[in-house]
Design an enzyme around this catalytic site. Structure first.
Site, PDB file in Angstrom:
ATOM      1  N   HIS A  34      21.711  19.221  61.796  1.00  0.00           N
ATOM      2  CA  HIS A  34      21.513  20.501  62.501  1.00  0.00           C
ATOM      3  C   HIS A  34      20.381  20.412  63.540  1.00  0.00           C
ATOM      4  O   HIS A  34      20.521  20.854  64.676  1.00  0.00           O
ATOM      5  CB  HIS A  34      21.135  21.615  61.518  1.00  0.00           C
ATOM      6  CG  HIS A  34      22.167  21.880  60.461  1.00  0.00           C
ATOM      7  ND1 HIS A  34      23.514  21.759  60.679  1.00  0.00           N
ATOM      8  CD2 HIS A  34      22.045  22.285  59.169  1.00  0.00           C
ATOM      9  CE1 HIS A  34      24.164  22.084  59.560  1.00  0.00           C
ATOM     10  NE2 HIS A  34      23.302  22.386  58.638  1.00  0.00           N
ATOM     11  N   ASP A  60      29.456  20.917  62.351  1.00  0.00           N
ATOM     12  CA  ASP A  60      28.055  21.227  62.134  1.00  0.00           C
ATOM     13  C   ASP A  60      27.970  22.708  62.451  1.00  0.00           C
ATOM     14  O   ASP A  60      28.048  23.101  63.613  1.00  0.00           O
ATOM     15  CB  ASP A  60      27.162  20.420  63.080  1.00  0.00           C
ATOM     16  CG  ASP A  60      25.691  20.697  62.818  1.00  0.00           C
ATOM     17  OD1 ASP A  60      25.341  21.874  62.651  1.00  0.00           O
ATOM     18  OD2 ASP A  60      24.903  19.742  62.773  1.00  0.00           O
ATOM     19  N   HIS A  61      27.836  23.536  61.414  1.00  0.00           N
ATOM     20  CA  HIS A  61      28.010  24.974  61.653  1.00  0.00           C
ATOM     21  C   HIS A  61      26.944  25.562  62.578  1.00  0.00           C
ATOM     22  O   HIS A  61      27.123  26.633  63.126  1.00  0.00           O
ATOM     23  CB  HIS A  61      28.106  25.754  60.333  1.00  0.00           C
ATOM     24  CG  HIS A  61      26.797  25.976  59.651  1.00  0.00           C
ATOM     25  ND1 HIS A  61      26.196  25.033  58.869  1.00  0.00           N
ATOM     26  CD2 HIS A  61      25.959  27.039  59.630  1.00  0.00           C
ATOM     27  CE1 HIS A  61      25.058  25.509  58.403  1.00  0.00           C
ATOM     28  NE2 HIS A  61      24.885  26.724  58.850  1.00  0.00           N
TER      29      HIS A  61
END
Ligand code: BG6
Length: 521
Positions: free
Chosen positions: A264, A201-202
């Site tokens: 996110h 999950d950047h």
């Protein structure tokens, strides 16, 4: 009402110890789906930033894997990507050496017979470049290929080799709903041990997101008030001014709830609300996040709203509506905006509403967490009202954590306006700005995550339990929305702050969205 800005001075980092970054062992990173945008825009620039910082091993290779037959032009294309999307000077002498480590292998992801060839190619590179047997497989393909790739890597013995360490990084979306996420978890764990799996999950690679834990747990003044006794409510916003950027087929199946909120934003919520972990290693941090997500009761459907943008003006430019975008159904019911209100039923948070919203084509790009504190008793100011005229409107304290852009943290508090009779109170902001304090950062978030994956550190990656809990929370809303077409879509103009129904979600509780993002109002 006037707002006074106070900025911090640049920080002198000369004597600040670094985290003692480790360098991974020599290895090969294999990127599946390498001809897609992510590789060029994010992964290769991030890898080159690591190289520039001396954080990659000397013997290292990157093999792009995709379906198209490509030759040397792949490495050249990656070089263009590094120059375009990275903070890189084209005269940097390290660039050509780095690009010489990049090669390409064509493979049909679901064709089992091709994997023996890939294995032989990786062995050849290992021997030729004296790289050893560590492998990092990065799955950046369309989600339907995750399972076949994993199965084929397993069948070829590439997931559990006799020598070397192997890990797999899986991009989002991890599943489409609860059942598909469970099934994918099952398929992944049939080939790889959970300790080899890195669900990315950047957002977790963003410095400001990691800073939430430092802000909360390394400072004595915030944690004592970080609870239901002092906090009135919390808003988390992920507003984007961009549209869907040509990703019609992907977005049609995703929508804002799946694309941003379920992953996110839940990670952001986890960091803001978790209990202090017993350490910063993966198990402790993930355990605390899972505990807090488990304490969220079902979200009533009335507490979830959706929207879709129509044409409008963003940044002074006319833009088309979602239904006019390329490869989008002209009658699409996909939401480009979603907002939810949820509760966390534990000792710290019971009774505190959390409002989450995410949208495309909003007025501006801003990802931000707003913590609004309860008002103190304002009796003395009320008494003053009787004596000297209208009581000043005193605003509650707010902490705004700006994730992007303009990363930083602002604290709003009231102050007496000087040189005025009586007691006029005006809100002022104390503003910490990352770039002003530490200089402009070049990282795109992937540097940290790629390095951690190579080092085997799972702290900033999602665990299978967490993924499933979050899907189970949003599954009923997704099902309800799928069963009933939205009444009025589009329901917000591109370039606005989203649909009216989203404002009403907060108005019912006497709140409103903080739209002066970047600064507490
Ligand atoms: C991705 C979504 O995960 O995050 C995109 O699929 C979105 O739709 C992007 O634009 C936002 O990332 P960032 O880092 O720009 O906030």
């Amino acid at each position: 009402m006037a707002t006074v800005q106070m900025n911090v001075n640049p920080v002198d980092l000369t004597n600040v110890p670094t985290g003692g970054e480790k360098i991974p062992a020599p290895g090969i990173m294999v990127i599946f789906g390498a001809s897609g945008d992510l590789t060029k825009r994010k992964l290769l620039p991030a890898l080159f930033h690591l190289e520039q910082s001396g954080l990659l091993p000397k013997n290292f290779a990157i093999v792009g894997v995709a379906r198209r037959p490509l030759g040397n032009e792949f490495a050249e294309d990656m070089k263009d990507g590094i120059l375009k999307y990275g903070s890189v000077d084209s005269t940097d002498p390290r660039l050509d050496d780095f690009v010489s480590k990049v090669s390409y292998y064509a493979l049909q992801f679901d064709d089992a017979s091709g994997y023996a060839g890939l294995k032989a190619e990786l062995d050849r590179i290992s021997t030729e470049k004296n790289i050893g047997h560590d492998r990092l497989f990065y799955l950046a393909t369309a989600p339907e290929y995750f399972a076949p790739i994993i199965e084929n890597l397993g069948a070829q013995g590439m997931a559990q080799p006799e020598q070397g360490k192997v890990a797999v990084v899986i991009e989002k979306p991890f599943g489409h709903d609860l059942d598909s996420a469970r099934e994918l978890n099952h398929q992944v764990n049939a080939a790889f041990h959970e300790s080899q799996v890195f669900r990315i999950d950047h957002y977790l690679g963003k410095e400001t997101v990691q800073n939430i834990l430092v802000f909360r747990f390394a400072n004595g003044i915030f944690e004592p008030v970080w609870n239901r006794n002092y906090i009135d409510h919390v808003q988390i916003t992920a507003a984007e001014d961009i549209g869907i950027e040509g990703r019609g087929p992907f977005y049609e199946k995703a929508g804002a709830l799946r694309d941003i909120i379920q992953n996110h934003m839940m990670e952001l919520l986890g960091f803001v609300t978790m209990e202090p972990p017993s350490g910063f290693e993966a198990e402790s941090v993930r355990r605390e996040k899972v505990k807090v997500w488990q304490a969220i009761p079902n979200i009533p459907i009335l507490n979830a709203v959706r929207g879709q943008y129509g044409p409008g003006i963003v940044g002074g430019q006319k833009v088309i509506g979602y239904r006019e975008e390329e490869r989008v159904n002209p009658e699409s019911g996909t939401e480009t905006y979603a907002a939810v209100k949820l509760q966390i039923e534990n000792w710290r948070w019971a009774g505190v509403p959390f409002y989450l919203r995410a949208g495309k084509r909003m007025k501006k790009r801003a990802t931000e967490i707003t913590i609004q504190f309860k008002q103190p008793p304002l009796l003395i100011f009320n008494r003053m009202q009787n004596q000297t005229g209208p009581c000043p409107e005193i605003q509650p304290n707010i902490i705004s954590i700006r994730i992007q852009p303009d990363d930083g943290i602002a604290l709003r508090f009231g102050t007496k306006v000087p040189n005025t009779p009586g007691m006029s109170v005006c809100p002022v902001n104390m503003d910490f700005n990352y770039a002003q304090a530490f200089g402009q950062q070049r990282a795109n978030g992937y540097e940290r995550l790629l390095l951690d994956a190579m080092l085997g550190d799972q702290t900033l990656f999602s665990h299978r339990d967490g993924v499933e809990i979050n899907w189970s929370l949003y599954n009923p809303i997704l099902q309800a929305w799928a069963a009933k077409a939205p009444e009025v879509f589009p329901n917000y103009f591109a370039g606005s702050w989203g649909p009216d129904c989203s404002d009403r979600l907060l108005e019912k509780d006497g709140h409103r969205w903080k739209n002066s993002l970047g600064k507490p109002e």
